[in-house]
Motif scaffolding. Structure first.
Motif, PDB file in Angstrom:
ATOM      1  N   LEU B  70       0.872  -1.172   0.000  1.00 50.70           N
ATOM      2  CA  LEU B  70       0.000   0.000   0.000  1.00 50.70           C
ATOM      3  C   LEU B  70       0.908   1.220   0.000  1.00 50.70           C
ATOM      4  O   LEU B  70       1.936   1.231   0.677  1.00 50.70           O
ATOM      5  N   TYR B 121      -2.972   5.971  -1.439  1.00 57.10           N
ATOM      6  CA  TYR B 121      -3.930   6.693  -0.595  1.00 57.10           C
ATOM      7  C   TYR B 121      -3.536   8.155  -0.466  1.00 57.10           C
ATOM      8  O   TYR B 121      -2.368   8.465  -0.199  1.00 57.10           O
ATOM      9  N   ILE B 123      -5.063  10.469   1.568  1.00 56.45           N
ATOM     10  CA  ILE B 123      -5.292  11.095   2.866  1.00 56.45           C
ATOM     11  C   ILE B 123      -4.151  10.609   3.756  1.00 56.45           C
ATOM     12  O   ILE B 123      -4.018   9.408   4.009  1.00 56.45           O
ATOM     13  N   ALA B 126      -3.970   7.427   6.253  1.00 56.89           N
ATOM     14  CA  ALA B 126      -5.174   6.594   6.203  1.00 56.89           C
ATOM     15  C   ALA B 126      -4.859   5.123   5.980  1.00 56.89           C
ATOM     16  O   ALA B 126      -5.560   4.245   6.485  1.00 56.89           O
ATOM     17  N   PRO B 129      -3.631   1.906   8.992  1.00 60.51           N
ATOM     18  CA  PRO B 129      -4.574   0.929   9.540  1.00 60.51           C
ATOM     19  C   PRO B 129      -5.063  -0.074   8.489  1.00 60.51           C
ATOM     20  O   PRO B 129      -5.321  -1.231   8.811  1.00 60.51           O
ATOM     21  N   ILE B 130      -5.175   0.358   7.247  1.00 63.94           N
ATOM     22  CA  ILE B 130      -5.637  -0.558   6.198  1.00 63.94           C
ATOM     23  C   ILE B 130      -4.591  -1.657   5.969  1.00 63.94           C
ATOM     24  O   ILE B 130      -4.928  -2.823   5.744  1.00 63.94           O
ATOM     25  N   GLY B 159      -2.621  10.758  13.827  1.00 66.17           N
ATOM     26  CA  GLY B 159      -3.120   9.747  14.761  1.00 66.17           C
ATOM     27  C   GLY B 159      -3.137   8.337  14.208  1.00 66.17           C
ATOM     28  O   GLY B 159      -2.796   7.376  14.911  1.00 66.17           O
ATOM     29  N   ALA B 160      -3.525   8.204  12.945  1.00 68.66           N
ATOM     30  CA  ALA B 160      -3.661   6.866  12.372  1.00 68.66           C
ATOM     31  C   ALA B 160      -2.342   6.101  12.405  1.00 68.66           C
ATOM     32  O   ALA B 160      -2.327   4.876  12.537  1.00 68.66           O
ATOM     33  N   ALA B 164      -2.250   2.498  14.198  1.00 65.78           N
ATOM     34  CA  ALA B 164      -1.880   1.327  13.394  1.00 65.78           C
ATOM     35  C   ALA B 164      -0.660   0.619  13.983  1.00 65.78           C
ATOM     36  O   ALA B 164      -0.632  -0.607  14.084  1.00 65.78           O
TER      37      ALA B 164
END
Lengths: 323, 335
Positions: B70, B121, B123, B126, B129-130, B159-160, B164
Motif C-alpha cells: 500500500l 492513498y 489522505i 489513512a 490501519p488498512i 493519529g492513524a 496502526a
C-alpha cells in the motif's frame, strides 16, 4: 420463533453468519469477553473464541482501517464502533476510503464489511453519545445504510448486511436494545432496500425509521382513537438502498405524508425523501409534506429537555393536525 | 544506520540488472510524466518520487507476488515496482480508458490488485490501519503473505500512524511499515514540526519495536533492511518500522518549486542519487558502462512507447460513470 431482545438479535445474526461463513469476523472495543457495552455481542466470545471475535484498543481509525484491509482481501469483518457519535473519529476511513475504494480503483476491489454502531437518543447520555447520525452515512456515495426497528429485522437485516458485498453502516437503535420481539430461530435473512408497511390506512402516510417507527405506530393508534383517521405506517428499514416506490404507492392512496425522523432537521433523510417525492409524486400530494425531526441543537442530557428535542407522539400528532 | 558489509564484486541484490532497470523505469516514468504534465496531459496534480526510486525498487524485490503493498499519493514508484504496466499507469494519470483504474482514480490512487498493490492513498496516514487489515487477513486465512506499507515522514505526526503501529504490535501482524523520510512534510522541514529527530524510528520503542534507520538512497541497503523485516514478518514474528532516509528532487507537488530548500541541499543530495550510486557500484563490480547505457536507452524507449500507447487510448466511455459504485452492479442508491 424465539422471544429475543433487540440486542440479543444482534448476537443471533452474527452467530448465524459466523457459523455459516468462515470468513466472518467480529472486531471492536469490548466486543469479546466483555460482551459489548450494550451486551449486543454477549455470548459470542464464549461460543466462537478469539479466532473469530477480536477485541481492539480504543482506536477507531485502526478498527475501521483494519476492517477495510481485511475486506479487500477475502474477509467479511463486522466492525463495531461503540456509539455512532464516534464515527466522527474514523470518518476518513469510512467516507474517504471504504466508500470510495471500489470506484477509485475502477472496480478492482469489493468491500464486504459491516460497521455496526449504537445510534440515537432517549437514554440521556448527552450530546456526544445520543446523536442520530444516519443522515451522515446516507450522504456518502458508496455506502449502504440500514437501521432496523425490531429484533426480527435486526437479525434479518444484519445477516443481509454481512452477506452483502458492499460496505454497510448498520445503525442499531440504542433505545431499543432491551425491547423484545419474536425472532425466527432458523436461518433468517431479509433483503436490503425493502421498506415494510407495518400498518395500513387510507387517510395519511407516516414514514419512519428505527427508533421513530414505534413513535409512528403509537401516533397512528392515537389518531384512530381520537379522530378516527387511519394512518399507514411505513418502516423504511434502509436509507441506502432507499425504497421510494413503497412510499409512492402509499402516498398515491393517502395523499398526505408526515415523515418522522430522528436526525436533526437540516439535511436529514426526510429532506431527501421529500425532495424526491415533490419531484416524482407531486400529483399524489394533497397537502405539504411535513417533517418531524430532532431539533437542530446539541442534545441535552436532562430527560425533560431531551424529550422535547426528539420527535415524539405529541409532536407528530401536532404535525398531523397542521396537514 | 544499518550498513551492509559488501565487497566490490558482490552486488547485494538478487538481480542487479533487474533492479537497475527497475529504478530507471521509475525515474524515466516520472520524468516523462513531468514532461507530459507540462504539455497538459496529466489531470489534477501530481506528486513525483524522483530521487526515491531505491526504496520502491529495493522493497519490491523482497516480495512474493502474493504479498500486499500500500502506498501514498506519491505512489507512482510503488505500483510500477510491483509490476503494473507502464502504459496503464500513464493512462491513469491521463484519465484514459487504458488506465489502471479505468481513469477513475488518477495520479494519487494508482492501484493494481493483480500485482498485490492495494492502493495509493491520498489522505495522509489513512492506509496504515488498512495495511494492518491486509496483514490481519493473511493471518486469518493462514497465509504467510506479508504487507508492506509505504508512507512519508509527515505521516508520523498523524493519529492513524500511532493507532496502526500499536494494533500491529499488539496483534503481531505480518506488516512492515516503511517511512520514506524525504525531509519535508509538504513544504515544511519535518524536523521543525516533530518532537524527535527521527520521525519514525524514534517512535518505534513506543510500540515495542526496534528503531531502524537505513540509507534509502542505497538500493542494496534498502533491499537488505527490508528483506530482513519481511522475513521476520513471514516467520510470524510481527511488524517492523523502518525509516529510510531519502530525498525528493522535485517539490511536494507539481505546483511547488520548492524554494524553501536551503541553498546547496538539492545539489548535495544529487551526489547521493540512488541511480548514480548504483551505477557506480555496478561498474566497480565489473559491469560495462556501455551495457548500462544500452539498458537505459532501452528503458527510455519502453517508457516513451508506453506513454504513446496511453495517449492514444480514448477517455473512458460515458457508461463508466455509474459503474463500480456497488459490487452487484447497482447504478443507483435507490432500490
Amino acid at each position: 420463533m424465539a422471544q429475543l431482545m433487540y440486542r440479543q438479535a444482534v448476537a443471533a445474526a452474527i452467530a448465524q453468519e459466523i457459523e455459516r461463513d468462515p470468513t466472518v469476523m467480529l472486531i471492536g472495543e469490548d466486543v469479546g469477553a466483555g460482551g459489548g457495552v450494550f451486551k449486543a455481542t454477549e455470548g459470542l466470545f464464549e461460543r466462537f473464541g478469539p479466532s473469530r471475535i477480536w477485541d481492539t484498543p480504543i482506536s477507531e481509525q485502526a478498527i475501521i482501517g483494519t476492517a477495510m484491509g481485511a475486506a479487500m482481501t477475502g474477509i467479511r469483518p463486522v466492525a463495531e464502533i461503540m456509539f455512532s457519535d464516534f464515527l466522527a473519529t474514523c470518518w476518513d476511513g469510512i467516507a474517504n476510503e471504504i466508500a470510495k475504494m471500489r470506484y477509485m480503483t475502477g472496480g478492482q476491489v469489493c468491500m464486504p464489511l459491516v460497521i455496526r454502531c449504537a445510534n440515537g437518543g432517549g437514554v440521556h447520555f448527552g450530546a456526544q453519545h445520543s446523536q442520530a447520525v444516519e443522515n451522515w452515512a446516507m450522504a456518502v456515495p458508496g455506502l449502504k445504510v440500514v437501521a432496523p426497528s425490531t429484533p426480527a429485522d435486526v437479525k434479518g437485516l444484519l445477516a443481509a448486511a454481512i452477506r452483502d458485498d458492499d460496505p454497510v453502516v448498520f445503525f442499531e437503535q440504542k433505545e431499543l436494545y432491551a425491547q423484545t420481539g419474536e425472532v425466527p430461530e432458523d436461518e433468517y435473512v431479509l433483503p436490503l432496500g425493502q421498506a415494510n408497511v407495518l400498518r395500513e390506512g387510507a387517510d395519511l402516510t407516516l414514514v419512519a425509521l428505527a427508533g421513530t417507527v414505534k413513535t409512528a405506530l403509537e401516533t397512528a393508534e392515537r389518531l384512530a382513537a381520537d379522530v378516527g383517521q387511519e394512518a399507514e405506517v411505513i418502516d423504511l428499514r434502509c436509507l441506502v438502498p432507499l425504497d421510494v416506490q413503497t412510499v409512492k404507492i402509499s402516498l398515491a392512496k393517502t395523499g398526505r405524508l408526515v415523515i418522522v425522523e430522528e436526525n436533526p432537521r437540516p439535511l436529514g433523510w426526510g429532506a431527501e425523501l421529500t425532495s424526491i417525492l415533490v419531484e416524482e409524486a407531486f400529483d399524489s400530494l394533497d397537502a405539504p409534506i411535513i417533517r418531524v425531526t430532532t431539533e437542530p441543537i446539541p442534545l441535552p442530557s436532562s430527560p425533560t429537555l431531551e424529550r422535547l428535542a426528539r420527535p415524539g407522539v405529541e409532536r407528530t400528532l401536532e404535525a398531523i393536525r397542521r396537514l | 544506520m544499518v550498513q551492509q558489509a559488501r565487497s566490490a564484486t558482490d552486488i547485494g541484490v538478487p538481480d542487479p540488472e533487474g533492479i537497475y532497470r527497475e529504478m530507471l523505469r521509475l525515474r524515466h516514468f516520472e520524468e516523462k510524466a513531468y514532461e507530459l504534465f507540462l504539455d497538459g496531459h496529466v489531470n489534477g496534480t501530481m506528486h513525483l518520487g524522483v530521487g526515491q526510486e531505491a526504496v520502491a525498487a529495493g522493497a519490491a524485490a523482497t516480495l512474493r507476488p502474493d504479498d500486499c503493498t500500500l502506498g501514498t499519493y506519491r505512489g507512482h514508484n510503488h505500483v510500477i515496482a510491483r509490476g503494473a504496466a507502464l502504459d496503464a499507469s500513464f493512462g491513469e494519470l491521463f484519465g484514459r480508458e487504458i488506465g489502471l483504474c479505468k481513469g477513475k482514480g488518477g495520479s494519487m490512487h494508482l492501484t493494481s490488485v493483480e500485482h498485490g498493490h492495494y492502493g495509493s492513498y491520498a489522505i495522509v496516514g489513512a492506509h496504515l490501519p488498512i495495511a494492518c487489515g491486509t496483514a490481519w487477513s493473511a493471518k486469518l486465512r493462514g497465509a504467510d503473505s506479508v504487507t508492506l506499507c509505504f508512507f512519508g515522514d509527515g505521516t508520523t505526526n498523524i493519529g492513524a500512524f500511532h493507532e496502526a503501529l500499536n494494533l500491529a504490535a499488539v496483534w503481531k501482524l505480518p506488516v512492515v511499515f516503511i517511512c520514506e523520510n524525504n525531509l519535508y512534510m509538504e513544504f515544511t522541514p519535518i524536523g521543525e514540526v516533530t518532537a524527535v529527530p527521527r520521525p519514525a524510528a524514534d517512535r518505534a520503542s513506543a510500540y515495542g519495536l526496534k528503531p531502524i534507520v537505513i540509507d534509502g538512497n542505497d538500493v542494496e541497503v534498502v533491499y537488505a533492511g527490508i528483506a530482513e523485516a519481511v522475513d521476520r514478518a513471514r516467520r510470524g514474528e510481527g511488524p517492523s518500522l523502518i525509516e529510510a532516509l531519502t530525498y525528493r528532487h522535485k517539490g511536494h507537488s507539481r505546483t511547488d518549486p520548492a524554494r524553501y530548500r536551503p541553498e546547496g541541499e538539492l545539489e548535495d543530495w544529487m551526489t547521493r542519487d540512488p541511480i548514480t550510486r548504483f551505477v557506480q557500484r555496478l561498474q566497480e563490480a565489473g559491469w560495462n558502462a556501455s551495457d548500462l547505457e544500452r539498458i537505459e536507452r532501452e528503458v527510455i524507449e519502453e517508457v516513451g512507447a508506453a506513454a504513446e500507447r496511453a495517449l492514444a487510448s480514448p477517455p473512458p466511455p460515458e457508461s463508466e460513470l455509474f459503474t463500480d459504485v456497488y459490487c452487484a452492479g447497482e447504478t443507483s442508491w435507490r432500490s
